[in-house]
Design an enzyme around this catalytic site. Structure first.
Site, PDB file in Angstrom:
ATOM      1  CB  ALA A  60      92.265  52.066 -45.733  1.00  0.00           C
ATOM      2  N   GLY A  99      88.443  49.135 -43.180  1.00  0.00           N
ATOM      3  CA  GLY A  99      87.370  50.289 -43.641  1.00  0.00           C
ATOM      4  C   GLY A  99      86.753  49.315 -44.940  1.00  0.00           C
ATOM      5  CD  GLU A 102      86.369  51.971 -39.707  1.00  0.00           C
ATOM      6  OE1 GLU A 102      86.600  52.913 -39.023  1.00  0.00           O
ATOM      7  OE2 GLU A 102      86.728  51.997 -40.950  1.00  0.00           O
ATOM      8  CD  GLU A 122      90.897  48.960 -39.254  1.00  0.00           C
ATOM      9  OE1 GLU A 122      89.842  49.361 -39.922  1.00  0.00           O
ATOM     10  OE2 GLU A 122      90.956  48.098 -38.597  1.00  0.00           O
TER      11      GLU A 122
END
Length: 690
Positions: A60, A99, A102, A122
């Site tokens: 991200a 992300g 993900e 994270e």
């Protein structure tokens, strides 16, 4: 940001958001629109998500954390994939992190290139995955393996990912063509395999194993809010329907974004990257070639530095004044490599290759062919100036001459040479082959290309280089000296060594200052203070008694039968009381909070002076140095970030009081600290510049 290419009914959507394809708002919007169009196109049978560059998706855009979310957020895009009626395949060409992974987990299949890395890091930012990672990964590979990946944040290679079941295939050939073929096969079979639909790994036996690992993690760091949140989120894979569990994960993620620990870790993340940018040093500054190195000194530090070069594939000559010391030093290096191979951290072949890159020699003349010479001799100005005077004579033109001094004036060392433009400091931290930090000390006449080369070399050595200016102790040790002085004062005023150490470890350090002093050896600081005219009444008295710490079995603590953990010693406590009486100091008790304030506030004050003088370019550089060189707890963000969280007005007021109580004018708030405190400012504000 998205390029679409259709081949035989397969739409390939290629992400492009240099340098790391971060999933910022712009790329998310483009990806969502591209998916919507491809899925609605009757001519498209399946979709492949690929990426330009060396990475798939680096994660991200964390600069967006804490700001109002911009739709579409990543969970909305993944919900679109979940609802797709056509197969979607991820072609993972490089790193898929956070992300990015993900996104890949939500696809119906994942193919990876051999060099791909996959992970959910994270946890290192004080967070947990926030777009279904805590739910899809456990369903794919089992909750215990998934929890382990998320708890460390360490990425796994493509081969390991395939072994675990994170990816379906590792493709040695054309990755995009293989992904198109795989997508076509799924479409032909009418299959839409989704991670969210798998629950065969969520067995009672897996639950028991997971809970045991979760208990261990919570016990190791009971204050880590993100670890507790990760445990709760993964439990949701057992206890809640998928959508409900993902919503709970998202709630945990949002709470952590505002958590002080996470804010501190994100500050540390950005500060480390910002430290690579040196004001006034353009990116296109020329660099010098470093193909061969020499290290002066075969002691613990010199040997460790030589290992750094060998580990990076750079041949290095270790130079000593006599054969005995050289042999002992090289034996120590070989022993360290043998230990690494025995533990399995390197192969035997790599062990031998690294050892073969290190040669030993007696006499400075053997530095003649080196492109860089790092001096790691005894910390005494006369010794270092003599070495550099000789290096000036024997080193080849253009060679960089670096001193590993921890305290001394690099300008004075450079002054004995006819090429001060080639001289700078490279302060490695002990053990040099382990510690990441290198303070790169820019002297008054250091040439820009020499500084740029040294910084690049630091990264090549797998280190974290931070540029600093010349002063006594540079950044880290200059601030440490203030803490050491405050610790001695606390002893005389009534706090005992174990009380101070307990307060510091409770604050987050791995060891307190007196336990650390015993580990390092009290004789080291004692000799240094004698050289520089300093005085630490209690520590010096212990050293004069031959109590050097763990190596003698007695220091601030007693170490019975070779124990690594010391116990209180009434003899030391009586010595402290006598010394305080001799200095006319009345003693009292201190709370842990008072101890922390009296130790850390003088450091913050010195950090403000360092910024005023331009020794460090940014508060974040100071924080980076302390986190990576002195084990400041990263979840507190470094001393300058931590000071902002305490409040600079409070720190300035307390320092003013400390100065009045002790008569120590050095505790008077620095002008920068005074100004920011009066303005309600923070070191992290742009206006914090001196």
């Amino acid at each position: 940001m998205i390029q679409r290419d259709d081949h035989g009914g397969i739409a390939v959507l290629t992400l492009s958001n240099p340098p790391v394809n971060a999933l910022g708002a712009g790329l998310r919007a483009a990806l969502d629109a591209g998916l919507a169009e491809a899925l609605a196109d009757a001519t498209v049978r399946a979709v492949v998500i690929a990426a330009e560059g060396k990475l798939f998706v680096g994660g991200a855009d964390i600069s967006e954390f804490g700001k109002p979310p911009q739709s579409p957020i990543l969970p909305e895009i993944l919900a679109r994939i979940d609802g797709a009626s056509k197969p979607i395949v991820a072609a993972i060409n490089g790193a898929a992190l956070g992300g990015g992974l993900e996104l890949a987990l939500a696809c119906h299949a994942r193919l990876a290139a051999p060099g791909a890395k996959l992970g959910l890091p994270e946890i290192n930012l004080g967070l947990i995955p926030g777009a279904g990672g805590t739910q899809r990964l456990p369903r794919l590979i089992g909750p215990t393996a998934a929890f382990a990946m998320m708890l460390t944040g360490e990425p796994v290679g493509a081969g390991k990912a395939a072994e675990l079941g994170v990816v379906d295939e590792v493709e040695l050939g054309d990755l995009r063509e293989a992904a198109r073929t795989h997508a076509r096969e799924l479409a032909d079979a009418g299959r839409l395999p989704r991670a969210r639909d798998r629950d065969e790994r969520l067995t009672p036996e897996e639950r028991e194993t997971f809970e045991a690992k979760a208990a261990e993690a919570l016990k190791r760091d009971p204050q880590a809010t993100n670890v507790a949140a990760l445990v709760r989120a993964v439990r949701g894979a057992f206890d809640k329907p998928f959508d409900e569990a993902v919503a709970a994960e998202r709630d945990e993620f949002r709470a952590l974004v505002d958590d002080p620990r996470s804010r501190a870790l994100r500050h540390a993340f950005f500060a480390e990257r910002e430290a690579a940018k040196v004001p006034g040093l353009p990116k296109d500054t020329p660099r010098r070639e470093i193909a061969r190195a020499a290290v002066i000194g075969a002691g613990t530090m010199g040997g460790g530095i030589a290992m750094c070069f060998a580990n990076a594939g750079i041949p290095v000559t270790v130079i000593e004044t006599e054969q005995g010391a050289l042999g002992q030093g090289l034996d120590r290096v070989r022993g360290l490599y043998a230990g690494s191979a025995k533990r399995g951290s390197i192969t035997e072949e790599e062990r031998d290759a690294r050892i073969n890159r290190i040669t030993g020699a007696v006499g400075l003349a053997h530095a003649a062919e080196a492109d860089i010479v790092v001096e790691a001799a005894f910390e005494e100005m006369g010794v270092k100036r003599a070495i550099f005077s000789e290096l000036d004579r024997v080193a080849k033109p253009g060679a960089i001459l670096a001193t590993n001094t921890s305290y001394l004036d690099v300008n004075a060392i450079a002054a004995v040479t006819s090429r001060p433009q080639d001289v700078l400091g490279m302060h490695f931290f002990s053990p040099a082959n382990v510690m990441r930090l290198v303070e790169v000390v820019r002297a008054d006449r250091t040439a820009p290309e020499v500084l740029a080369t040294a910084l690049d070399l630091g990264r090549r050595l797998n280190k974290l280089p931070v540029a600093v200016g010349v002063c006594f102790g540079f950044v880290g040790n200059r601030m440490l000296e203030k803490r050491s002085k405050a610790g001695e004062r606390l002893l005389l005023e009534g706090a005992l060594p174990h009380e101070i150490d307990a307060a510091v470890t409770e604050f987050g350090f791995r060891m307190g200052p007196f336990a650390m002093g015993d580990l390092a050896g009290l004789d080291i600081g004692w000799r240094s203070r004698k050289d520089f005219g300093g005085r630490a009444p209690v520590a010096d008295a212990l050293a004069e008694m031959g109590r050097y710490g763990q190596k003698t079995g007695r220091g601030f603590y007693v170490y019975a039968d070779g124990a690594r953990t010391g116990t209180r010693d009434p003899e030391v406590e009586a010595l402290i009381a006598r010394t305080a009486e001799a200095h006319g100091i009345a003693r009292r008790s201190f709370t842990a909070d008072e101890i922390v304030a009296r130790l850390m506030y003088p450091m913050v004050n010195e950090g403000a002076r360092i910024l005023e003088e331009g020794i460090a370019a940014r508060p974040g550089d100071i924080d980076t140095i302390w986190i990576n060189g002195y084990n400041w707890p990263a979840w507190r963000g470094g001393p300058m970030h931590w000071a902002d969280t305490v409040g600079l007005d409070r720190i300035a007021a307390d320092l003013t009081r400390f100065a009045a109580e002790t008569g120590d004018e050095s505790l008077t708030p620095a002008p920068l600290l005074q100004r920011l405190a009066a303005e309600g400012g923070r070191f992290g504000d742009p206006r914090a510049k001196a």
